[in-house]
Design a protein around this motif. Structure first.
Motif, PDB file in Angstrom:
ATOM      1  N   ALA A   1       0.798  -1.235   0.000  1.00 56.10           N
ATOM      2  CA  ALA A   1       0.000   0.000   0.000  1.00 56.10           C
ATOM      3  C   ALA A   1       0.827   1.281   0.000  1.00 56.10           C
ATOM      4  N   GLY A   2       2.137   1.181   0.055  1.00 55.73           N
ATOM      5  CA  GLY A   2       2.922   2.411  -0.026  1.00 55.73           C
ATOM      6  C   GLY A   2       4.043   2.550   0.982  1.00 55.73           C
ATOM      7  N   TRP A   3       4.082   1.709   1.983  1.00 53.65           N
ATOM      8  CA  TRP A   3       5.183   1.771   2.950  1.00 53.65           C
ATOM      9  C   TRP A   3       6.428   1.107   2.380  1.00 53.65           C
ATOM     10  N   GLY A   4       6.243   0.235   1.412  1.00 54.69           N
ATOM     11  CA  GLY A   4       7.357  -0.422   0.741  1.00 54.69           C
ATOM     12  C   GLY A   4       8.027  -1.479   1.606  1.00 54.69           C
ATOM     13  N   MET A   5       9.214  -1.865   1.195  1.00 57.04           N
ATOM     14  CA  MET A   5       9.937  -2.946   1.866  1.00 57.04           C
ATOM     15  C   MET A   5      10.475  -2.534   3.232  1.00 57.04           C
ATOM     16  N   GLU A   6      10.345  -1.262   3.577  1.00 59.80           N
ATOM     17  CA  GLU A   6      10.774  -0.794   4.899  1.00 59.80           C
ATOM     18  C   GLU A   6      10.046  -1.554   6.015  1.00 59.80           C
ATOM     19  N   VAL A   7       8.842  -2.031   5.739  1.00 62.19           N
ATOM     20  CA  VAL A   7       8.090  -2.756   6.759  1.00 62.19           C
ATOM     21  C   VAL A   7       8.789  -4.057   7.160  1.00 62.19           C
ATOM     22  N   PHE A   8       9.652  -4.575   6.291  1.00 60.38           N
ATOM     23  CA  PHE A   8      10.398  -5.796   6.593  1.00 60.38           C
ATOM     24  C   PHE A   8      11.815  -5.503   7.081  1.00 60.38           C
ATOM     25  N   ARG A   9      12.243  -4.266   7.028  1.00 60.26           N
ATOM     26  CA  ARG A   9      13.615  -3.928   7.388  1.00 60.26           C
ATOM     27  C   ARG A   9      13.754  -3.356   8.787  1.00 60.26           C
ATOM     28  N   TYR A  10      12.706  -2.804   9.322  1.00 56.20           N
ATOM     29  CA  TYR A  10      12.781  -2.171  10.638  1.00 56.20           C
ATOM     30  C   TYR A  10      12.609  -3.216  11.721  1.00 56.20           C
ATOM     31  N   GLY A  11      13.536  -3.271  12.632  1.00 52.64           N
ATOM     32  CA  GLY A  11      13.449  -4.256  13.712  1.00 52.64           C
ATOM     33  C   GLY A  11      13.570  -5.646  13.159  1.00 52.64           C
ATOM     34  N   CYS A  12      12.739  -6.534  13.614  1.00 53.35           N
ATOM     35  CA  CYS A  12      12.771  -7.922  13.149  1.00 53.35           C
ATOM     36  C   CYS A  12      11.384  -8.359  12.739  1.00 53.35           C
ATOM     37  N   VAL A  13      11.330  -9.117  11.673  1.00 54.84           N
ATOM     38  CA  VAL A  13      10.084  -9.751  11.267  1.00 54.84           C
ATOM     39  C   VAL A  13      10.073 -11.104  11.945  1.00 54.84           C
ATOM     40  N   GLN A  14       9.098 -11.352  12.756  1.00 53.39           N
ATOM     41  CA  GLN A  14       9.055 -12.585  13.518  1.00 53.39           C
ATOM     42  C   GLN A  14       7.933 -13.459  12.992  1.00 53.39           C
ATOM     43  N   ILE A  15       8.287 -14.672  12.620  1.00 50.96           N
ATOM     44  CA  ILE A  15       7.296 -15.605  12.113  1.00 50.96           C
ATOM     45  C   ILE A  15       7.091 -16.674  13.172  1.00 50.96           C
ATOM     46  N   ARG A  16       5.908 -16.679  13.768  1.00 55.75           N
ATOM     47  CA  ARG A  16       5.610 -17.660  14.789  1.00 55.75           C
ATOM     48  C   ARG A  16       5.077 -18.914  14.152  1.00 55.75           C
ATOM     49  N   VAL A  17       5.627 -20.045  14.507  1.00 55.61           N
ATOM     50  CA  VAL A  17       5.223 -21.294  13.900  1.00 55.61           C
ATOM     51  C   VAL A  17       4.272 -22.053  14.805  1.00 55.61           C
ATOM     52  N   CYS A  18       4.535 -22.136  16.067  1.00 56.65           N
ATOM     53  CA  CYS A  18       3.624 -22.809  16.973  1.00 56.65           C
ATOM     54  C   CYS A  18       3.846 -22.311  18.383  1.00 56.65           C
ATOM     55  N   SER A  19       3.063 -22.821  19.294  1.00 56.82           N
ATOM     56  CA  SER A  19       3.147 -22.332  20.656  1.00 56.82           C
ATOM     57  C   SER A  19       4.174 -23.078  21.491  1.00 56.82           C
ATOM     58  N   ALA A  20       4.223 -24.383  21.386  1.00 58.89           N
ATOM     59  CA  ALA A  20       5.108 -25.150  22.259  1.00 58.89           C
ATOM     60  C   ALA A  20       6.564 -25.040  21.809  1.00 58.89           C
TER      61      ALA A  20
END
Length: 181
Positions: free
Chosen positions: A150-169
């Protein structure tokens, strides 16, 4: 009970959801979060444009990307973020399973959604400081994909860390930090 992909994965592990349905649930959850972010952006488009003068960014005085996705606090280490998400997601899944399990006293019939909402409120209020409470990969990644488009560009993936949660345990966290890009 399929609030997010972590809960759906727990249901697969417990045999309450067939494994072939899991990707369908995750896709629907991601799509729902993406559409939700698009709806918020559309509803407040004029306010976004007025506040940012049309320059959408994740950092700076007029940053607005954090409205849609969760970014870790500057004080947070990768290990701290990992522990934060493991504990928070574990609490969420455990509480949801306790509410929906027919062998438990649980919540009275028909009140389960309210009970889950209060659980979410309690966890988010008590654990939101570190990461902004992104215990749901669909809630974080879906809107992040929307903001990138929508216009923020790839900066949304560059700031801090992108965390992908896979499961709870056994939670897997993949960090793509600013220095990687």
């Amino acid at each position: 009970g399929h609030l997010n992909p972590a809960v759906s994965l727990a249901m697969v592990i417990l045999g309450k959801l067939k494994i072939w349905k899991f990707p369908v649930y995750v896709a629907a959850q991601m799509l729902g979060a993406f559409v939700g972010a698009a709806a918020v952006f559309g509803l407040y488009y004029d306010a976004f444009m007025d506040f940012t003068s049309g320059i959408l960014s994740v950092t700076g005085i007029n940053a607005t990307g954090h409205i849609f996705a969760s970014y870790p606090g500057r004080h947070l280490t990768v290990l701290g973020g990992f522990v934060d998400q493991v504990v928070g997601t574990g609490m969420l899944v455990l509480c949801i399973l306790a509410v929906v399990d027919g062998r438990n006293i649980g919540a009275p019939r028909g009140v389960e959604p309210l009970a889950v909402g209060l659980i979410l409120l309690g966890i988010s209020v008590s654990m939101g400081l570190n990461c902004g409470y992104p215990l749901n990969p669909a809630r974080d990644l879906g809107p992040r994909l929307f903001t990138a488009a929508a216009g923020w560009g790839m900066e949304v993936f560059r700031y801090g860390c992108v965390q992908i949660r896979v499961c709870s345990a056994v939670q897997v966290q993949v960090c793509f930090c600013t220095s990687v890009f």
